[in-house]
Design a protein around this motif. Structure first.
Motif, PDB file in Angstrom:
ATOM      1  N   LEU A 214      -6.031  -0.611   5.499  1.00  0.00           N
ATOM      2  CA  LEU A 214      -6.802  -1.319   6.519  1.00  0.00           C
ATOM      3  C   LEU A 214      -5.991  -2.449   7.154  1.00  0.00           C
ATOM      4  O   LEU A 214      -5.334  -3.214   6.448  1.00  0.00           O
ATOM      5  CB  LEU A 214      -8.065  -1.935   5.912  1.00  0.00           C
ATOM      6  CG  LEU A 214      -9.010  -1.016   5.146  1.00  0.00           C
ATOM      7  CD1 LEU A 214     -10.250  -1.800   4.715  1.00  0.00           C
ATOM      8  CD2 LEU A 214      -9.402   0.195   5.966  1.00  0.00           C
ATOM      9  N   PHE A 215      -6.052  -2.530   8.489  1.00  0.00           N
ATOM     10  CA  PHE A 215      -5.530  -3.699   9.213  1.00  0.00           C
ATOM     11  C   PHE A 215      -6.747  -4.472   9.708  1.00  0.00           C
ATOM     12  O   PHE A 215      -7.567  -3.939  10.452  1.00  0.00           O
ATOM     13  CB  PHE A 215      -4.651  -3.262  10.381  1.00  0.00           C
ATOM     14  CG  PHE A 215      -3.334  -2.702   9.926  1.00  0.00           C
ATOM     15  CD1 PHE A 215      -3.231  -1.376   9.504  1.00  0.00           C
ATOM     16  CD2 PHE A 215      -2.195  -3.498   9.903  1.00  0.00           C
ATOM     17  CE1 PHE A 215      -2.015  -0.859   9.072  1.00  0.00           C
ATOM     18  CE2 PHE A 215      -0.977  -2.991   9.472  1.00  0.00           C
ATOM     19  CZ  PHE A 215      -0.882  -1.671   9.051  1.00  0.00           C
ATOM     20  N   TRP A 231      -3.116  -6.886   6.096  1.00  0.00           N
ATOM     21  CA  TRP A 231      -3.162  -5.462   5.710  1.00  0.00           C
ATOM     22  C   TRP A 231      -3.544  -5.370   4.246  1.00  0.00           C
ATOM     23  O   TRP A 231      -3.084  -6.154   3.419  1.00  0.00           O
ATOM     24  CB  TRP A 231      -1.777  -4.869   5.920  1.00  0.00           C
ATOM     25  CG  TRP A 231      -1.626  -3.437   5.463  1.00  0.00           C
ATOM     26  CD1 TRP A 231      -2.206  -2.337   6.010  1.00  0.00           C
ATOM     27  CD2 TRP A 231      -0.813  -2.959   4.382  1.00  0.00           C
ATOM     28  NE1 TRP A 231      -1.810  -1.204   5.351  1.00  0.00           N
ATOM     29  CE2 TRP A 231      -0.942  -1.548   4.341  1.00  0.00           C
ATOM     30  CE3 TRP A 231       0.027  -3.569   3.446  1.00  0.00           C
ATOM     31  CZ2 TRP A 231      -0.292  -0.745   3.397  1.00  0.00           C
ATOM     32  CZ3 TRP A 231       0.686  -2.772   2.516  1.00  0.00           C
ATOM     33  CH2 TRP A 231       0.528  -1.376   2.495  1.00  0.00           C
ATOM     34  N   THR A 257      -3.447  -6.904  21.981  1.00  0.00           N
ATOM     35  CA  THR A 257      -3.862  -5.510  21.784  1.00  0.00           C
ATOM     36  C   THR A 257      -5.215  -5.334  22.445  1.00  0.00           C
ATOM     37  O   THR A 257      -5.847  -6.309  22.881  1.00  0.00           O
ATOM     38  CB  THR A 257      -4.006  -5.162  20.293  1.00  0.00           C
ATOM     39  OG1 THR A 257      -5.195  -5.779  19.804  1.00  0.00           O
ATOM     40  CG2 THR A 257      -2.812  -5.632  19.485  1.00  0.00           C
ATOM     41  N   PRO A 273      -0.276  -0.451  13.801  1.00  0.00           N
ATOM     42  CA  PRO A 273      -0.748   0.890  14.175  1.00  0.00           C
ATOM     43  C   PRO A 273      -1.514   0.901  15.500  1.00  0.00           C
ATOM     44  O   PRO A 273      -2.045   1.938  15.880  1.00  0.00           O
ATOM     45  CB  PRO A 273      -1.659   1.266  13.007  1.00  0.00           C
ATOM     46  CG  PRO A 273      -2.142  -0.038  12.464  1.00  0.00           C
ATOM     47  CD  PRO A 273      -1.066  -1.050  12.721  1.00  0.00           C
ATOM     48  N   VAL A 274      -1.593  -0.274  16.179  1.00  0.00           N
ATOM     49  CA  VAL A 274      -2.257  -0.295  17.495  1.00  0.00           C
ATOM     50  C   VAL A 274      -1.244  -0.781  18.529  1.00  0.00           C
ATOM     51  O   VAL A 274      -0.396  -1.617  18.222  1.00  0.00           O
ATOM     52  CB  VAL A 274      -3.493  -1.231  17.482  1.00  0.00           C
ATOM     53  CG1 VAL A 274      -4.597  -0.626  16.619  1.00  0.00           C
ATOM     54  CG2 VAL A 274      -3.126  -2.616  16.981  1.00  0.00           C
ATOM     55  N   THR A 332       1.777  -6.631   7.531  1.00  0.00           N
ATOM     56  CA  THR A 332       1.890  -7.373   8.781  1.00  0.00           C
ATOM     57  C   THR A 332       2.704  -8.648   8.638  1.00  0.00           C
ATOM     58  O   THR A 332       2.908  -9.372   9.599  1.00  0.00           O
ATOM     59  CB  THR A 332       0.485  -7.794   9.265  1.00  0.00           C
ATOM     60  OG1 THR A 332      -0.094  -8.642   8.248  1.00  0.00           O
ATOM     61  CG2 THR A 332      -0.415  -6.583   9.483  1.00  0.00           C
ATOM     62  N   THR A 390     -16.140  -3.045  10.514  1.00  0.00           N
ATOM     63  CA  THR A 390     -16.199  -2.412  11.828  1.00  0.00           C
ATOM     64  C   THR A 390     -17.280  -3.057  12.686  1.00  0.00           C
ATOM     65  O   THR A 390     -17.054  -3.427  13.844  1.00  0.00           O
ATOM     66  CB  THR A 390     -16.499  -0.908  11.674  1.00  0.00           C
ATOM     67  OG1 THR A 390     -15.563  -0.359  10.747  1.00  0.00           O
ATOM     68  CG2 THR A 390     -16.365  -0.180  13.002  1.00  0.00           C
ATOM     69  N   LEU A 396      -9.004  -3.711  12.816  1.00  0.00           N
ATOM     70  CA  LEU A 396      -8.057  -3.289  13.843  1.00  0.00           C
ATOM     71  C   LEU A 396      -7.736  -1.811  13.718  1.00  0.00           C
ATOM     72  O   LEU A 396      -7.568  -1.099  14.685  1.00  0.00           O
ATOM     73  CB  LEU A 396      -6.752  -4.081  13.715  1.00  0.00           C
ATOM     74  CG  LEU A 396      -6.871  -5.586  13.887  1.00  0.00           C
ATOM     75  CD1 LEU A 396      -5.546  -6.261  13.545  1.00  0.00           C
ATOM     76  CD2 LEU A 396      -7.291  -5.912  15.317  1.00  0.00           C
ATOM     77  N   HIS A 397      -7.614  -1.364  12.451  1.00  0.00           N
ATOM     78  CA  HIS A 397      -7.224   0.026  12.236  1.00  0.00           C
ATOM     79  C   HIS A 397      -7.571   0.409  10.808  1.00  0.00           C
ATOM     80  O   HIS A 397      -7.392  -0.376   9.888  1.00  0.00           O
ATOM     81  CB  HIS A 397      -5.713   0.205  12.452  1.00  0.00           C
ATOM     82  CG  HIS A 397      -5.254   1.608  12.205  1.00  0.00           C
ATOM     83  ND1 HIS A 397      -5.375   2.605  13.139  1.00  0.00           N
ATOM     84  CD2 HIS A 397      -4.694   2.189  11.116  1.00  0.00           C
ATOM     85  CE1 HIS A 397      -4.901   3.737  12.641  1.00  0.00           C
ATOM     86  NE2 HIS A 397      -4.476   3.513  11.411  1.00  0.00           N
ATOM     87  N   ALA A 398      -8.080   1.626  10.606  1.00  0.00           N
ATOM     88  CA  ALA A 398      -8.316   2.135   9.252  1.00  0.00           C
ATOM     89  C   ALA A 398      -7.602   3.467   9.102  1.00  0.00           C
ATOM     90  O   ALA A 398      -7.784   4.370   9.914  1.00  0.00           O
ATOM     91  CB  ALA A 398      -9.811   2.308   8.991  1.00  0.00           C
ATOM     92  N   GLY A 399      -6.756   3.581   8.096  1.00  0.00           N
ATOM     93  CA  GLY A 399      -6.059   4.839   7.825  1.00  0.00           C
ATOM     94  C   GLY A 399      -6.056   5.091   6.327  1.00  0.00           C
ATOM     95  O   GLY A 399      -6.848   4.501   5.577  1.00  0.00           O
TER      96      GLY A 399
END
Ligand SMILES: [Zn+2]
Ligand SMILES: [Zn+2]
Length: 1014
Positions: A214-215, A231, A257, A273-274, A332, A390, A396-399
Motif C-alpha cells: 500500500l502507498f 509505503w 499526482t 506507482p502513480v 517512498t 480508500t 494512493l495505490h494498492a497492489g
C-alpha cells in the motif's frame, strides 16, 4: 543364521544376504548373550571417553533424519569401546517446550491457549508427560533396532526436578552477575501459539507469502493539498502509527499526482506507482517536525490525547522525525513508524520518546481503544483497513507483493511483532569469553568453527521466557513492591516457601504456581511470574545436570534432590564424577544446533565453569529426499524410520549415513540405499567365496588372530600385497575414526573390498580351486581369511550386524578363545612391519601394468599420502617388447605407484644408470616370476619430504573446495595449520597456484574462505 556349518566348518551363505533377517537374528543373540553388558564390563576399567548425547525430542517416532546423527554417535562410541575406552552410554530425551505442547494440543483437538486453560493445566501437564514417556520408549526401541547401543534404562530426561533445579542455579548465577533483565520489547510473535520466539528460533523459518503493498498519503497539517507518501506491506500496523520518519541527509521531492501532491524521497520518485511530476525539492531535514494526520484518525487511540497518553511528554506524536536508518532502496523514503509493531520502530521510539501503541493481544486480536477494529483478528483486517483508507481518500495505490516472511517454526503461522514483557539474559559480557571457548573446540568439518563464531559475534540478548505451560518454570518471584527474588534450586524454594501452599508433586505448572515465597528483599509474599523457559535451557544444562556437578557458590546442587527417571539414590553421581567426565570429548549434532544446543551448552558452561563443555564437535547436514527436497510430513516425502529399516535394513542405512560428507545435505531414498546394498555385495561375494571353498577344503587358519597377519614362508607376492593393503585399511579406518572424518572409513572399506574381490581373488582363484598339492594354496587361504577378518573388525562400528554375523562364521569356533562377538574384540592396530610390506604393494601394482598390459587398478594408491612417496623405481626385463610397453606407460605407472620416476632398463643384471646403482638403494629387489626385476629407492630427502607435504596440503585444500562445492574458478583465502609453515615458506607460490589461493596465512587448522572468482 550364525550356526556353524556341518561338522563345525564354515556355514555356507546365501548369494544375496537377507539383511533384515540377519539383523533380527543378531539382535536376539546380542540380547541372549548379553553382549552389550559384557562390553561395558570389559571396558569398566578403561580410560574414560566422554560422549555427551544431545537430547532428542521425545515427541514423535523417529524419521530417517534422526537416524543419521544416532548412527554417527553409535559409530564413535562402538569404536572407542573397541579401543578399550570406558563410556557412559547415556542417551537423553528432550521433554518440554512448545514442540511437545503443540503435538498434545493437536491430539486433544485444541487450537488455542484458552482451550488448554479450560482443560486444566494439571491434566495438560500429565498429557504432555505421557506423550514424552510414550515416545521416549518408542525412540529407544527404534534406536536399538538401528543398532545403537545405549544404556536405555539410564537415559536422562530434561523434565526432571533435578534438571530444572540445575537450570535455576544457572539463572540465579546470571542474576547475581546482573545479566537477568525483564524487558519491555518488541518480539516476533506467533498468535496461534500465543508466545514470542527468540532469535535462534527464527533463523531458518521463512516462507514465500503474498502481502498487500500500500502507498498511503498522510495529509500535512497546515499545508492543504500536501501529503506524506508512506509505503507498507503490513496494513494491520497502521492503527498503531505514531510518527513518519525521513532520512535527514536525503533530498525529498513534492510530486504532483492525480491524487494530490505527495512528498517522496527524490531517489524514489521513479518508483512511485502513480504518475506525477516533481514540483519542489527540499532537504529531508526541512520536513522534520511537521505534523500530519494519521492514517486512521478516527480510532480512539489515535486521538492525540490517547497517543500522548499518560505520559504527556510524548509531544512528537504524528510528526515527521529524523532517522538515519530510513532506506532509499525501497518504498517512498518516508517510513510509517509504529513502535508497538516492529523492533526497529521500537528502538527508534525509545530514542525519541515516542508513544508505544500495542494494538493486538496475545491471540492476535485488536485491543480496546481501536474502535471498529477492537476484537477483530489481525489476520482478517487488511481488506477493512484498505476500504477505510480508500473512502478517506488517502490510498494512493494498492497492489500486492510477494516476499519471504518469517513464520512460526512449529505451526507455520506468519509471525507478527508485538510489544511484550519478556525475560532476557544480556550477552554482551559473555560474548567474548564464549567466542574464546568456542575457538578452543575442534570443529569437524573445520569450517563450522567460523559459523559458530559468526553466530556468537552477532547474537542478541537471549530471550529465555515463553508464555506457555509445559516447560521449565522460571524461578522468578515478584513481591507487591516489585522486588525480584531468583530461586536457585528446589531446596531453596522449599526453604523460602510461605506456609500454606499445596503439595508440590513436581516442578511444573500448575503446582509450582501455588507456591509463594518470602521476598528476599522485604520479606513480603512473592509469587512466581507465569512464564516458562526456552527449551534450550533444558538441553543446555545437561553437561552439568547429568554429571553431578556441584556449585561451589554455596547453592546446593540439584541432583541430590531427586534422581532422574530410572535412577536410584545409588546412581547419583558426585562432583568427582563430573570432574572425571567433563568436558565431553565430542558432541555430534546437525548444523542447526550451532545456534541451538551447541550454543546453549556453551553459554551455560562458560557461565558456570568458564570453558566449553566439549572438546570436539562433529557437525552434519540435513536429510533431504532423493530429489534433494526437504522432507515434510505434509508433502508426503518424509520417510519414517520403521519403514526404511524394514525395507533396507539398519546396516545399509548406517553405511549411507557414515559415507556421507557431513558438510553436505544427505539425499536419502531407496535408490541410494539399494546402491549401497549392492556395494556391500562386493565384500559379501568374497566372503561367500571363502566360506564355500574353505568349508570344502576344511581349512583352518594357523595360530591365533594377529593384527599383523599370518606368517607363512610360502606367501606369494600377491599375498603380501593383500596383507599390506589390509594394513593400509586399518590405518585409514583408524585415522578416519580418530579424526571424526567418517566418510574416510567407508571409502577405505569400499576400496579394500574392491581390491579383495576384483584383484586378489580374481588373480588367485586357481590356487583355491586346485587339489591338495596346489602350490601356495594354504597361504592363499590364510591370506584371504586374514583379509576378511580384518575387514570385519574394521567394519564392526559401521555395520554392526553384518560384521558380527560374518565374524561368528569366520572366527568363533575356529580360533580358540576368540571373542564370541566382534564387538568384544579390539579394533585392529597397524603393525610395525607395515613400511616393509608396503613395498610389495607397490611392486604388485607395478606388476599389474606390466603383466596385464592394462591400466593399473585405479584407486589402490590414491590414499597413499604423497609424503610417503618413493623416489625411483627401476625395472628390467630381457624382452625388448615388454620393456617398450612399460616405457610407454612410465609416467602413468610412476604416478600410480607413487614414485617420482620409473626407469626401464635392459639387463644384464645390475640396475645401473648414470649417477647411481642398486648399491644406493635402501631396499631390496623384487622379482615378479616372469622375468621382471625391480628395485625401489626409498630415500626420502628433505626436499622430497617438503614436496610431498606440499602436495599433501594441496590435496587437502582441493578436498575442502570440493566439500564446499566451490566453483572451479572460485578464488580463495587459505588458512593453513601452523606446523605446515615450513612447507608454505618453501613452496607457497606453487601451492597458491594449484589451489587458486589469493593468500595463505597460518592459523589453527586448515580452512578457506571464498574471495571471488577468476
Ligand atoms: Zn505457532
Ligand atoms: Zn519485596
Amino acid at each position: 543364521m550364525s550356526e556353524q556349518g556341518p561338522a563345525g566348518w564354515y556355514r555356507p551363505v546365501a548369494k544375496i544376504p537377507d539383511r533384515v533377517a540377519i539383523e533380527q537374528d543378531m539382535l536376539a543373540r546380542w540380547e541372549s548373550e548379553q553382549v552389550f553388558a559384557r562390553l561395558r564390563e570389559q571396558t569398566s576399567d578403561g580410560e574414560p571417553y566422554s560422549f555427551l548425547d544431545g537430547p532428542i525430542t521425545a515427541n514423535n517416532p523417529m524419521g530417517v533424519h534422526h537416524a543419521w546423527g544416532r548412527t554417527l554417535k553409535d559409530v564413535i562410541q562402538r569404536y572407542q569401546a573397541m579401543n578399550g575406552r570406558q563410556l557412559r552410554w547415556q542417551s537423553g530425551f528432550d521433554c518440554q517446550g512448545l514442540w511437545v505442547e503443540v503435538e498434545v494440543e493437536k491430539s486433544l483437538g485444541f487450537n488455542s491457549k484458552r482451550e488448554i486453560e479450560a482443560f486444566g493445566l494439571d491434566r495438560f501437564a500429565r498429557a504432555c508427560r505421557d506423550r514424552v514417556a510414550t515416545y521416549a520408549g518408542k525412540i529407544s526401541d527404534q534406536s536399538a533396532r538401528l543398532g545403537m547401543w545405549m544404556d536405555w534404562d539410564r537415559s536422562y530426561y530434561t523434565m526432571t526436578d533435578a534438571n530444572i533445579s540445575y537450570i535455576w542455579g544457572f539463572l540465579a548465577e546470571c542474576h547475581r552477575r546482573g545479566w537477568l533483565q525483564a524487558g519491555h520489547r518488541v518480539m516476533p510473535w506467533c498468535h496461534r501459539c500465543g508466545t514470542s520466539l527468540s532469535q535462534h528460533e527464527l533463523a531458518d523459518s521463512h516462507a514465500e507469502v503474498t502481502h498487500p503493498s500500500l502507498f498511503v498519503g498522510l495529509p500535512l497539517d497546515g499545508r492543504p493539498g500536501e501529503a506524506l507518501a508512506v509505503w507498507t506491506t503490513t496494513p494491520w500496523t497502521l492503527p498503531a502509527n505514531v510518527a513518519v520518519a525521513v532520512n535527514p541527509g536525503a533530498r525529498y521531492a513534492l510530486v504532483r499526482t492525480l491524487a494530490g501532491d505527495v512528498w517522496v524521497a527524490e531517489a524514489r520518485v521513479g518508483h512511485l506507482p502513480v504518475p506525477g511530476r516533481v514540483i519542489q525539492v527540499r532537504a529531508g531535514a526541512d520536513l522534520v517536525g511537521r505534523a500530519y494526520r494519521p492514517p486512521l484518525p478516527d480510532l480512539p487511540v489515535q486521538q492525540s490525547g490517547a497517543v500522548h497518553g499518560a505520559t504527556a511528554q510524548h509531544t512528537t506524536a504524528h510528526r515527521v522525525v529524523a532517522w538515519d536508518g530510513v532506506s532509499l532502496e525501497e518504498g517512498t523514503g518516508l517510513v510509517h513508524i509504529a513502535p508497538g509493531c516492529g523492533a526497529e520502530d521500537f528502538e527508534l521510539g525509545r530514542a525519541l520518546d515516542l508513544a508505544v501503541l500495542a494494538p493486538i493481544d496475545e491471540d492476535g486480536r485488536y485491543a480496546d481503544g481501536y474502535g471498529w477494529l477492537s476484537g477483530r483478528h489481525v489476520a482478517d483486517v487488511d481488506a477493512h483497513i484498505i476500504s477505510r483508507l480508500t473512502s478517506a481518500g488517502c490510498l494512493l495505490h494498492a497492489g500486492l507483493v510477494r516476499h519471504r516472511y518469517p513464520q512460526c517454526w512449529r505451526c507455520a503461522t506468519p509471525l507478527v511483532h508485538r510489544v511484550v514483557d519478556e525475560w532476557f539474559l544480556a550477552c554482551d559480557q559473555i560474548r567474548e569469553p564464549m567466542r574464546a571457548a568456542a575457538a578452543a573446540v575442534s570443529w569437524r568439518p573445520a569450517h563450522f568453527a567460523r559459523r559458530m563464531d559468526d553466530w556468537l559475534a552477532n547474537m542478541g540478548d537471549w530471550c529465555i521466557s515463553r508464555k506457555r505451560y509445559w516447560g521449565l518454570p522460571l524461578p522468578f518471584y515478584l513481591c507487591r513492591a516489585g522486588h525480584l527474588t531468583v530461586v536457585g534450586s528446589k531446596d531453596e524454594l522449599l526453604a523460602l516457601a510461605v506456609p500454606g501452599a499445596g503439595p508440590l508433586p513436581e516442578l511444573h505448572r500448575p503446582w509450582i504456581d501455588a507456591v509463594k515465597v518470602a521476598c528476599g528483599t522485604c520479606g513480603a509474599e512473592a509469587a512466581r511470574v507465569p512464564e516458562v523457559g526456552d527449551c534450550w535451557l533444558d538441553a543446555g544444562i545437561v553437561a552439568f545436570s547429568t554429571l553431578g556437578w556441584r556449585n561451589r557458590r554455596a547453592r546446593p546442587g540439584g541432583y541430590a534432590e531427586g534422581a532422574g527417571e530410572g535412577l536410584t539414590a545409588a546412581d547419583l553421581p558426585d562432583h568427582g564424577y563430573w570432574q572425571r567426565w567433563f568436558p565431553a570429548e565430542v558432541v555430534c549434532e546437525m548444523y542447526e544446533q550451532i545456534r541451538l544446543w551447541f550454543y546453549s551448552l556453551l553459554f551455560m558452561s562458560v557461565v558456570l565453569d568458564g570453558r566449553a563443555p566439549y572438546r570436539g564437535a562433529l557437525v552434519y547436514g540435513r536429510v533431504r529426499d532423493e530429489r534433494g527436497r526437504e522432507m515434510h510430513k505434509s508433502r508426503g516425502n518424509a520417510i519414517w524410520f520403521d519403514d526404511a529399516v524394514a525395507a533396507v535394513g539398519a546396516d545399509t542405512m548406517r553405511w549411507l549415513y557414515v559415507s556421507q560428507s557431513p558438510s553436505r545435505d544427505l539425499s536419502f531414498g531407496y535408490g541410494a540405499a539399494r546402491q549401497a546394498a549392492r556395494r556391500f555385495l562386493t565384500l559379501w561375494n568374497s566372503y561367500a567365496f571363502f566360506v564355500t571353498y574353505a568349508g570344502l577344503d576344511r581349512f583352518r587358519p594357523a595360530g591365533e588372530l594377529r593384527d599383523s597377519g599370518p606368517e607363512a614362508a610360502a606367501l606369494a607376492p600377491v599375498d603380501r600385497w593383500l596383507l599390506a593393503r589390509a594394513q593400509q585399511l586399518i590405518r585409514h579406518c583408524r585415522s578416519g575414526l580418530d579424526q571424526l572424518n567418517l566418510p574416510a572409513v567407508t571409502t577405505a572399506l569400499d576400496r579394500f573390498a574392491d581390491d579383495l574381490s576384483n584383484w586378489y581373488i580374481r588373480s588367485t582363484r586357481e590356487r583355491f580351486w586346485g587339489g591338495e598339492d596346489t602350490p601356495g594354496k594354504a597361504a592363499a587361504y590364510q591370506t584371504l581369511w586374514y583379509a576378511l577378518v580384518t575387514t570385519v573388525r574394521c567394519l564392526a562400528p559401521v555395520m554392526p550386524f553384518a560384521a558380527d554375523d560374518m565374524w561368528r562364521n569366520l572366527v568363533s569356533g575356529v580360533i580358540p578363545d576368540a571373542p564370541a562377538s566382534v564387538h568384544l574384540d579390539r579394533y585392529p592396530v597397524v603393525c610395525e612391519m607395515y613400511e616393509q610390506i608396503r613395498l610389495w604393494f607397490y611392486s604388485l601394482l607395478f606388476m599389474s601394468v606390466v603383466l596385464d598390459g592394462r591400466a593399473p587398478y585405479r584407486g589402490a594408491l590414491v590414499y597413499g599420502r604423497v609424503r610417503d612417496e618413493l623416489r625411483v623405481m627401476l625395472a628390467a626385463h630381457q624382452d625388448a617388447g615388454r620393456r617398450d610397453r612399460l616405457a610407454g606407460l612410465a609416467d602413468l605407472v610412476a604416478r600410480e605407484c607413487n614414485v617420482m620416476e620409473l626407469h626401464v632398463l635392459a639387463p644384464p643384471g645390475e640396475f645401473t644408470r648414470a649417477g647411481f646403482s642398486t648399491a644406493g638403494f635402501t631396499t631390496g629387489e623384487v622379482t615378479t616370476g616372469d622375468g621382471w626385476a625391480v628395485a625401489l629407492d626409498t630415500t626420502i630427502t628433505p626436499a622430497l619430504d617438503l614436496e610431498g607435504r606440499a602436495r599433501d596440503l594441496v590435496r587437502r585444500i582441493q578436498r575442502l573446495r570440493k566439500d564446499r562445492d566451490l566453483a572451479v574458478t572460485a578464488r580463495i583465502d587459505v588458512t593453513f595449520p601452523e606446523d605446515e609453515a615450513a612447507v608454505v615458506a618453501a613452496l607457497g607460490p606453487w601451492i597458491a597456484q594449484q589451489t587458486l589461493a589469493r593468500s595463505l596465512s597460518p592459523g589453527a587448522g586448515l580452512d578457506l574462505a571464498v574471495t571471488g572468482t577468476e
